[in-house]
Design a protein around this motif. Structure first.
Motif, PDB file in Angstrom:
ATOM      1  N   ASN A  40       2.697   6.169   5.656  1.00 51.57           N
ATOM      2  CA  ASN A  40       3.810   6.931   5.094  1.00 51.57           C
ATOM      3  C   ASN A  40       3.746   6.919   3.569  1.00 51.57           C
ATOM      4  OD1 ASN A  40       6.321   8.378   5.087  1.00 51.57           O
ATOM      5  ND2 ASN A  40       7.369   6.452   4.668  1.00 51.57           N
ATOM      6  N   ARG A  41       3.516   5.762   2.987  1.00 45.64           N
ATOM      7  CA  ARG A  41       3.437   5.656   1.529  1.00 45.64           C
ATOM      8  C   ARG A  41       2.265   6.474   0.987  1.00 45.64           C
ATOM      9  NH1 ARG A  41       2.382   0.465  -0.144  1.00 45.64           N
ATOM     10  NH2 ARG A  41       3.144   0.946  -2.211  1.00 45.64           N
ATOM     11  N   ILE A  42       1.125   6.421   1.679  1.00 48.40           N
ATOM     12  CA  ILE A  42      -0.047   7.199   1.254  1.00 48.40           C
ATOM     13  C   ILE A  42       0.268   8.694   1.298  1.00 48.40           C
ATOM     14  CG2 ILE A  42      -2.393   7.872   1.903  1.00 48.40           C
ATOM     15  CD1 ILE A  42      -2.716   4.871   2.867  1.00 48.40           C
ATOM     16  N   ASN A  43       0.829   9.141   2.407  1.00 45.71           N
ATOM     17  CA  ASN A  43       1.155  10.567   2.550  1.00 45.71           C
ATOM     18  C   ASN A  43       2.165  11.027   1.500  1.00 45.71           C
ATOM     19  OD1 ASN A  43      -0.587  10.759   4.716  1.00 45.71           O
ATOM     20  ND2 ASN A  43       1.034  10.576   6.245  1.00 45.71           N
ATOM     21  N   VAL A  44       3.201  10.236   1.260  1.00 40.57           N
ATOM     22  CA  VAL A  44       4.220  10.618   0.290  1.00 40.57           C
ATOM     23  C   VAL A  44       3.639  10.614  -1.127  1.00 40.57           C
ATOM     24  CG1 VAL A  44       6.418   9.931  -0.771  1.00 40.57           C
ATOM     25  CG2 VAL A  44       6.172   9.950   1.719  1.00 40.57           C
ATOM     26  N   SER A  45       2.755   9.664  -1.422  1.00 43.91           N
ATOM     27  CA  SER A  45       2.175   9.607  -2.772  1.00 43.91           C
ATOM     28  C   SER A  45       1.337  10.843  -3.071  1.00 43.91           C
ATOM     29  CB  SER A  45       1.323   8.354  -2.942  1.00 43.91           C
ATOM     30  OG  SER A  45       0.094   8.479  -2.260  1.00 43.91           O
ATOM     31  N   LYS A  46       0.805  11.471  -2.044  1.00 44.75           N
ATOM     32  CA  LYS A  46      -0.016  12.667  -2.219  1.00 44.75           C
ATOM     33  C   LYS A  46       0.801  13.951  -2.147  1.00 44.75           C
ATOM     34  CE  LYS A  46      -4.127  10.421  -0.457  1.00 44.75           C
ATOM     35  NZ  LYS A  46      -5.144  10.387   0.607  1.00 44.75           N
ATOM     36  N   HIS A  47       2.117  13.799  -1.963  1.00 50.35           N
ATOM     37  CA  HIS A  47       3.012  14.954  -1.850  1.00 50.35           C
ATOM     38  C   HIS A  47       2.945  15.773  -3.141  1.00 50.35           C
ATOM     39  CE1 HIS A  47       6.547  17.191  -0.468  1.00 50.35           C
ATOM     40  NE2 HIS A  47       6.927  17.140  -1.720  1.00 50.35           N
ATOM     41  N   ARG A  48       2.745  17.044  -2.982  1.00 48.91           N
ATOM     42  CA  ARG A  48       2.695  17.925  -4.135  1.00 48.91           C
ATOM     43  C   ARG A  48       4.033  18.630  -4.282  1.00 48.91           C
ATOM     44  NH1 ARG A  48      -0.798  15.072  -5.671  1.00 48.91           N
ATOM     45  NH2 ARG A  48      -2.962  15.388  -5.150  1.00 48.91           N
ATOM     46  N   PRO A  93      15.129  24.710  -9.199  1.00 45.37           N
ATOM     47  CA  PRO A  93      15.017  25.252  -7.833  1.00 45.37           C
ATOM     48  C   PRO A  93      13.619  25.139  -7.230  1.00 45.37           C
ATOM     49  CG  PRO A  93      16.187  26.790  -9.262  1.00 45.37           C
ATOM     50  CD  PRO A  93      15.665  25.687 -10.143  1.00 45.37           C
ATOM     51  N   ASP A  94      12.601  25.061  -8.073  1.00 39.37           N
ATOM     52  CA  ASP A  94      11.234  24.958  -7.566  1.00 39.37           C
ATOM     53  C   ASP A  94      10.765  23.510  -7.457  1.00 39.37           C
ATOM     54  OD1 ASP A  94      11.037  27.738  -7.466  1.00 39.37           O
ATOM     55  OD2 ASP A  94      10.418  27.838  -9.566  1.00 39.37           O
ATOM     56  N   HIS A  95      11.654  22.573  -7.675  1.00 37.84           N
ATOM     57  CA  HIS A  95      11.282  21.157  -7.688  1.00 37.84           C
ATOM     58  C   HIS A  95      11.756  20.465  -6.409  1.00 37.84           C
ATOM     59  CE1 HIS A  95      10.274  17.321  -9.571  1.00 37.84           C
ATOM     60  NE2 HIS A  95      11.378  16.862  -9.017  1.00 37.84           N
ATOM     61  N   GLU A  96      10.889  19.662  -5.832  1.00 38.59           N
ATOM     62  CA  GLU A  96      11.247  18.882  -4.643  1.00 38.59           C
ATOM     63  C   GLU A  96      10.753  17.454  -4.840  1.00 38.59           C
ATOM     64  OE1 GLU A  96       9.221  19.169  -0.545  1.00 38.59           O
ATOM     65  OE2 GLU A  96      10.962  20.472  -0.391  1.00 38.59           O
ATOM     66  N   ASP A  97      11.634  16.491  -4.628  1.00 43.33           N
ATOM     67  CA  ASP A  97      11.258  15.082  -4.703  1.00 43.33           C
ATOM     68  C   ASP A  97      10.884  14.584  -3.319  1.00 43.33           C
ATOM     69  OD1 ASP A  97      11.712  14.796  -7.426  1.00 43.33           O
ATOM     70  OD2 ASP A  97      13.802  14.200  -7.159  1.00 43.33           O
ATOM     71  N   ALA A  98       9.955  13.630  -3.283  1.00 41.59           N
ATOM     72  CA  ALA A  98       9.566  12.999  -2.031  1.00 41.59           C
ATOM     73  C   ALA A  98       9.780  11.495  -2.168  1.00 41.59           C
ATOM     74  CB  ALA A  98       8.108  13.303  -1.713  1.00 41.59           C
ATOM     75  N   VAL A  99      10.356  10.903  -1.117  1.00 42.08           N
ATOM     76  CA  VAL A  99      10.618   9.463  -1.109  1.00 42.08           C
ATOM     77  C   VAL A  99      10.125   8.913   0.228  1.00 42.08           C
ATOM     78  CG1 VAL A  99      12.394   7.672  -1.307  1.00 42.08           C
ATOM     79  CG2 VAL A  99      12.700   9.853  -2.512  1.00 42.08           C
ATOM     80  N   ALA A 100       9.329   7.844   0.151  1.00 40.71           N
ATOM     81  CA  ALA A 100       8.878   7.155   1.368  1.00 40.71           C
ATOM     82  C   ALA A 100       9.991   6.216   1.802  1.00 40.71           C
ATOM     83  CB  ALA A 100       7.592   6.380   1.097  1.00 40.71           C
ATOM     84  N   VAL A 101      10.547   6.456   2.984  1.00 38.66           N
ATOM     85  CA  VAL A 101      11.640   5.639   3.503  1.00 38.66           C
ATOM     86  C   VAL A 101      11.150   4.925   4.757  1.00 38.66           C
ATOM     87  CG1 VAL A 101      13.955   5.708   4.517  1.00 38.66           C
ATOM     88  CG2 VAL A 101      13.428   7.115   2.528  1.00 38.66           C
ATOM     89  N   ASN A 102      11.402   3.636   4.808  1.00 36.32           N
ATOM     90  CA  ASN A 102      10.918   2.826   5.930  1.00 36.32           C
ATOM     91  C   ASN A 102      12.064   2.349   6.799  1.00 36.32           C
ATOM     92  OD1 ASN A 102       8.121   2.964   5.273  1.00 36.32           O
ATOM     93  ND2 ASN A 102       8.559   1.639   3.547  1.00 36.32           N
ATOM     94  N   GLY A 103      12.646   3.295   7.522  1.00 37.09           N
ATOM     95  CA  GLY A 103      13.745   2.967   8.416  1.00 37.09           C
ATOM     96  C   GLY A 103      15.065   2.913   7.688  1.00 37.09           C
ATOM     97  N   LYS A 127      13.697   6.864  10.990  1.00 38.07           N
ATOM     98  CA  LYS A 127      12.441   6.189  11.276  1.00 38.07           C
ATOM     99  C   LYS A 127      11.606   6.171   9.994  1.00 38.07           C
ATOM    100  CE  LYS A 127      10.111  10.322  13.002  1.00 38.07           C
ATOM    101  NZ  LYS A 127       9.405  10.912  14.126  1.00 38.07           N
ATOM    102  N   ILE A 128      10.473   5.545  10.047  1.00 37.56           N
ATOM    103  CA  ILE A 128       9.566   5.546   8.913  1.00 37.56           C
ATOM    104  C   ILE A 128       9.127   6.984   8.677  1.00 37.56           C
ATOM    105  CG2 ILE A 128       7.301   4.806   8.101  1.00 37.56           C
ATOM    106  CD1 ILE A 128       7.689   2.264   9.852  1.00 37.56           C
ATOM    107  N   GLY A 129       9.351   7.484   7.472  1.00 37.08           N
ATOM    108  CA  GLY A 129       8.976   8.859   7.186  1.00 37.08           C
ATOM    109  C   GLY A 129       9.330   9.273   5.772  1.00 37.08           C
ATOM    110  N   GLU A 130       9.001  10.519   5.482  1.00 36.77           N
ATOM    111  CA  GLU A 130       9.247  11.087   4.166  1.00 36.77           C
ATOM    112  C   GLU A 130      10.633  11.721   4.115  1.00 36.77           C
ATOM    113  OE1 GLU A 130       6.785  13.977   1.218  1.00 36.77           O
ATOM    114  OE2 GLU A 130       7.063  14.726   3.253  1.00 36.77           O
ATOM    115  N   VAL A 131      11.337  11.485   3.018  1.00 31.36           N
ATOM    116  CA  VAL A 131      12.587  12.181   2.740  1.00 31.36           C
ATOM    117  C   VAL A 131      12.275  13.160   1.616  1.00 31.36           C
ATOM    118  CG1 VAL A 131      14.906  11.944   1.778  1.00 31.36           C
ATOM    119  CG2 VAL A 131      14.099  10.315   3.484  1.00 31.36           C
ATOM    120  N   ARG A 132      12.612  14.425   1.839  1.00 32.44           N
ATOM    121  CA  ARG A 132      12.375  15.447   0.823  1.00 32.44           C
ATOM    122  C   ARG A 132      13.722  15.940   0.303  1.00 32.44           C
ATOM    123  NH1 ARG A 132       9.387  17.786   5.068  1.00 32.44           N
ATOM    124  NH2 ARG A 132      10.699  19.618   4.814  1.00 32.44           N
ATOM    125  N   VAL A 133      13.804  16.080  -1.020  1.00 31.57           N
ATOM    126  CA  VAL A 133      15.046  16.501  -1.657  1.00 31.57           C
ATOM    127  C   VAL A 133      14.755  17.684  -2.575  1.00 31.57           C
ATOM    128  CG1 VAL A 133      16.977  15.811  -3.121  1.00 31.57           C
ATOM    129  CG2 VAL A 133      15.888  14.120  -1.619  1.00 31.57           C
TER     130      VAL A 133
END
Length: 145
Positions: free
Chosen positions: A135-143, A62-72, A50-56
């Motif tokens: 979703n894009r707004i939330n992911v863009s603010k991901h720390r 090890p302390d790094h996490e990427d965030a991607v806004a995925v739209n389905g 679904k529309i949401g954040e993917v975290r990698v």
């Protein structure tokens, strides 16, 4: 599949091409039935997203996490490769926050107009646009951790 490999390759592809490709220790995606956490040696799976954040959680830091806004789209995991085929996707670092906020405002206005006109189809379309913008707004603010 009983291997000792602890690395998962994660790639995200849209109709416009490859958006993301890295090695990871863990992936978290928003499936239609709930969040999925995927690590190396996971059993094969295919799940609609679904529309949401993917975290990698990447292996190179090890302390790094990427965030991607995925739209389905769909997630497929097989042989330590997690592939996401998405309608659209955008890395947090690439999101234009001002553009996303403008899209949210536009969608909110469309919802109000469509509700006043009792246009259910237009309300649903505008709601999807609103969810994508949020979703894009939330992911863009991901720390990053």
């Amino acid at each position: 599949m009983a291997t000792s490999q602890k690395v998962l390759t994660v790639n995200i592809v849209t109709p416009d091409g490859l958006v993301y490709d890295h090695h990871a220790t863990m992936l978290v995606a928003c499936a239609v039935d709930g969040d999925l956490g995927i690590m190396a040696n996971h059993e094969p799976i295919i799940a609609p997203l679904k529309i949401g954040e993917v975290r990698v959680k990447r292996t190179d830091n090890p302390d790094h996490e990427d965030a991607v806004a995925v739209n389905g789209g769909f997630l497929e995991v097989n042989d330590n490769v997690a592939s996401i085929v998405a309608d659209s996707a955008e890395r947090a670092r690439d999101i234009d926050l001002k553009r996303a906020e403008t899209a949210r405002e536009r969608a909110e206005k469309k919802i109000k107009v469509a509700e006043a006109q009792h246009d259910i189809d237009e309300v649903q379309r505008a709601q999807v646009a609103l969810n994508r913008a949020i979703n894009r707004i939330n992911v863009s603010k991901h720390r990053r951790f």
